[in-house]
Design a protein around this motif. Sequence first.
Motif, mmCIF file in Angstrom:
data_model
loop_
_atom_site.group_PDB
_atom_site.id
_atom_site.type_symbol
_atom_site.label_atom_id
_atom_site.label_comp_id
_atom_site.label_asym_id
_atom_site.label_seq_id
_atom_site.Cartn_x
_atom_site.Cartn_y
_atom_site.Cartn_z
ATOM 1 N N GLY A 1 1.051 -1.051 -0.120
ATOM 2 C CA GLY A 1 -0.202 -0.244 0.038
ATOM 3 C C GLY A 1 0.833 1.415 0.357
ATOM 4 O O GLY A 1 2.108 1.554 0.661
ATOM 5 N N THR A 2 0.220 2.605 -0.522
ATOM 6 C CA THR A 2 0.788 3.420 -0.133
ATOM 7 C C THR A 2 0.232 4.622 1.296
ATOM 8 O O THR A 2 -0.884 4.635 0.813
ATOM 9 C CB THR A 2 0.817 3.952 -1.919
ATOM 10 N N VAL A 3 1.258 4.615 1.401
ATOM 11 C CA VAL A 3 1.203 6.259 2.828
ATOM 12 C C VAL A 3 1.271 7.521 2.250
ATOM 13 O O VAL A 3 2.062 8.113 1.303
ATOM 14 C CB VAL A 3 2.184 6.040 3.669
ATOM 15 N N ASP A 4 0.071 8.211 1.982
ATOM 16 C CA ASP A 4 -0.434 9.716 0.834
ATOM 17 C C ASP A 4 -1.090 10.615 2.097
ATOM 18 O O ASP A 4 -2.647 10.454 1.969
ATOM 19 C CB ASP A 4 -1.061 9.219 -0.156
ATOM 20 N N LEU A 5 -0.395 11.677 3.300
ATOM 21 C CA LEU A 5 -1.373 12.208 2.951
ATOM 22 C C LEU A 5 -2.447 13.192 3.007
ATOM 23 O O LEU A 5 -2.907 13.850 4.315
ATOM 24 C CB LEU A 5 -0.968 12.210 4.825
ATOM 25 N N ILE A 6 -1.676 13.779 2.202
ATOM 26 C CA ILE A 6 -2.204 14.536 1.322
ATOM 27 C C ILE A 6 -3.595 14.195 0.579
ATOM 28 O O ILE A 6 -4.759 14.676 0.279
ATOM 29 C CB ILE A 6 -1.127 15.556 0.111
ATOM 30 N N ARG A 7 -3.726 12.927 0.088
ATOM 31 C CA ARG A 7 -4.665 12.346 -1.548
ATOM 32 C C ARG A 7 -5.134 11.009 -0.585
ATOM 33 O O ARG A 7 -7.205 10.457 -1.155
ATOM 34 C CB ARG A 7 -3.876 12.553 -2.454
ATOM 35 N N TYR B 1 -5.587 9.780 3.299
ATOM 36 C CA TYR B 1 -5.626 9.562 4.316
ATOM 37 C C TYR B 1 -6.682 8.453 4.688
ATOM 38 O O TYR B 1 -5.790 7.797 5.830
ATOM 39 C CB TYR B 1 -5.564 11.028 5.143
ATOM 40 N N PRO B 2 -7.766 7.947 4.381
ATOM 41 C CA PRO B 2 -8.891 7.124 4.403
ATOM 42 C C PRO B 2 -7.628 5.386 4.337
ATOM 43 O O PRO B 2 -7.869 4.380 5.655
ATOM 44 C CB PRO B 2 -9.415 7.315 4.068
ATOM 45 N N SER B 3 -6.196 5.917 4.049
ATOM 46 C CA SER B 3 -6.416 4.051 3.254
ATOM 47 C C SER B 3 -5.423 3.934 4.475
ATOM 48 O O SER B 3 -4.716 3.115 5.269
ATOM 49 C CB SER B 3 -4.948 4.547 2.553
ATOM 50 N N ASP C 1 -12.777 16.766 7.893
ATOM 51 C CA ASP C 1 -13.966 16.184 7.539
ATOM 52 C C ASP C 1 -13.904 14.727 6.899
ATOM 53 O O ASP C 1 -14.328 14.240 6.901
ATOM 54 C CB ASP C 1 -14.626 17.298 6.339
ATOM 55 N N THR C 2 -12.123 14.677 6.575
ATOM 56 C CA THR C 2 -12.259 13.689 5.870
ATOM 57 C C THR C 2 -11.964 12.312 6.770
ATOM 58 O O THR C 2 -12.757 11.218 6.876
ATOM 59 C CB THR C 2 -10.493 13.055 5.212
ATOM 60 N N VAL C 3 -11.673 12.937 7.881
ATOM 61 C CA VAL C 3 -11.524 11.743 9.339
ATOM 62 C C VAL C 3 -12.996 11.353 9.352
ATOM 63 O O VAL C 3 -13.456 9.937 9.542
ATOM 64 C CB VAL C 3 -10.783 12.237 10.333
ATOM 65 N N GLN C 4 -13.874 12.595 9.426
ATOM 66 C CA GLN C 4 -15.594 12.257 10.244
ATOM 67 C C GLN C 4 -16.011 11.622 8.857
ATOM 68 O O GLN C 4 -16.684 10.287 9.501
ATOM 69 C CB GLN C 4 -16.207 13.418 10.248
#
Length: 332
Positions: A250-256, A258-260, A291-294
């Motif tokens: 997998g890829t960690v990408d905190l900009i595009r 975060y849900p991963s 908002d993404t987190v929720q």
Amino acid sequence: MFDLIQVALTNRSALLATLHAENSDCYRLFHGVNEGRPGLTVDRYGPQLLIQTFHESISEAQAAAIHTQVEAFLGCALTCVYNDRSSANSRRSDDFRVDNWEGEARELGVRYRVKGKHEGQDPLLFLDMRAGRRWIQQHAAGKSVLNLFSYTCGVGVVAAVAGASRVLNVDFSTRSLDIGRQNAELNDLKASQISFFQSDFFTAAKQLAGIPIKQRVGRGRKPKPFPKIGEEKFDLVFLDPPRWAKSAFGTVDLIRDYPSVLKPALLATKPGGQLVCANNVASVSYAEWLDTVQRCAEKAGCPVKSITRLEPETDFPSPDGQFPLKLVVLQL
């Protein structure tokens, strides 16, 4: 530059008195981006003064002058290390150099190994995360704790010292986990109190969460093996991922995306438990990220009952309140 540093030191007088009373001797003394000299930071780690430059280097004479200035203000002798990281990718200009000096710093009474010139680039303890470690110290007693992207296991160690019933630190770097073990030993922690699991985040977190593991496999290649761990949910999960990382799983990408990383952390948290999650990308706004987190939590079937925001302490000033490090506690 020296006048700016003197102002910063004076402004921290009350904070330093409080930290010293809490048995803490590691903190940021100059946060250049918001104190007049972007790219220059001055940090104390116990017996060590760490000066770093990220945009424009300073001379050895200037570093020595800062050293003298700080020693005079604090009234104690410190070993000075200057790391020039103004080159590409913020790597040390002398990244080949590893020295034999090691020291010990304390934060909130917990002991940590410190070293100025080591095989990595970053300090062995991130000071802006003190707010997170303080919260863990206050809430971990009697709880099972999962520390994801644990690095040198500062969160896991403080949780164990605070009386957590079980602490599991997960990181891909063997070197970082070795420092974590040293930190555990410094605090007289036993194997029954704290454990370490070297693994890719995605394989470890998904196994714990009970999510099937997929990986990208090239034509004619076999799937890569990974260490096995049983499914388990924790009372308290701490998630502090890097900005970007990629593996076969997998890829960690905190900009595009975060849900991963957030979804498996959510599913590894017990119902009614707490997940502390972070995003350290300055270009991502707090409102956008939250908002993404929720939305991710709702989609994963782990609705958030309440949110507590934790802000870096005042040795990391931000006039507009837009801290690069965004940190929240999700009550599930």
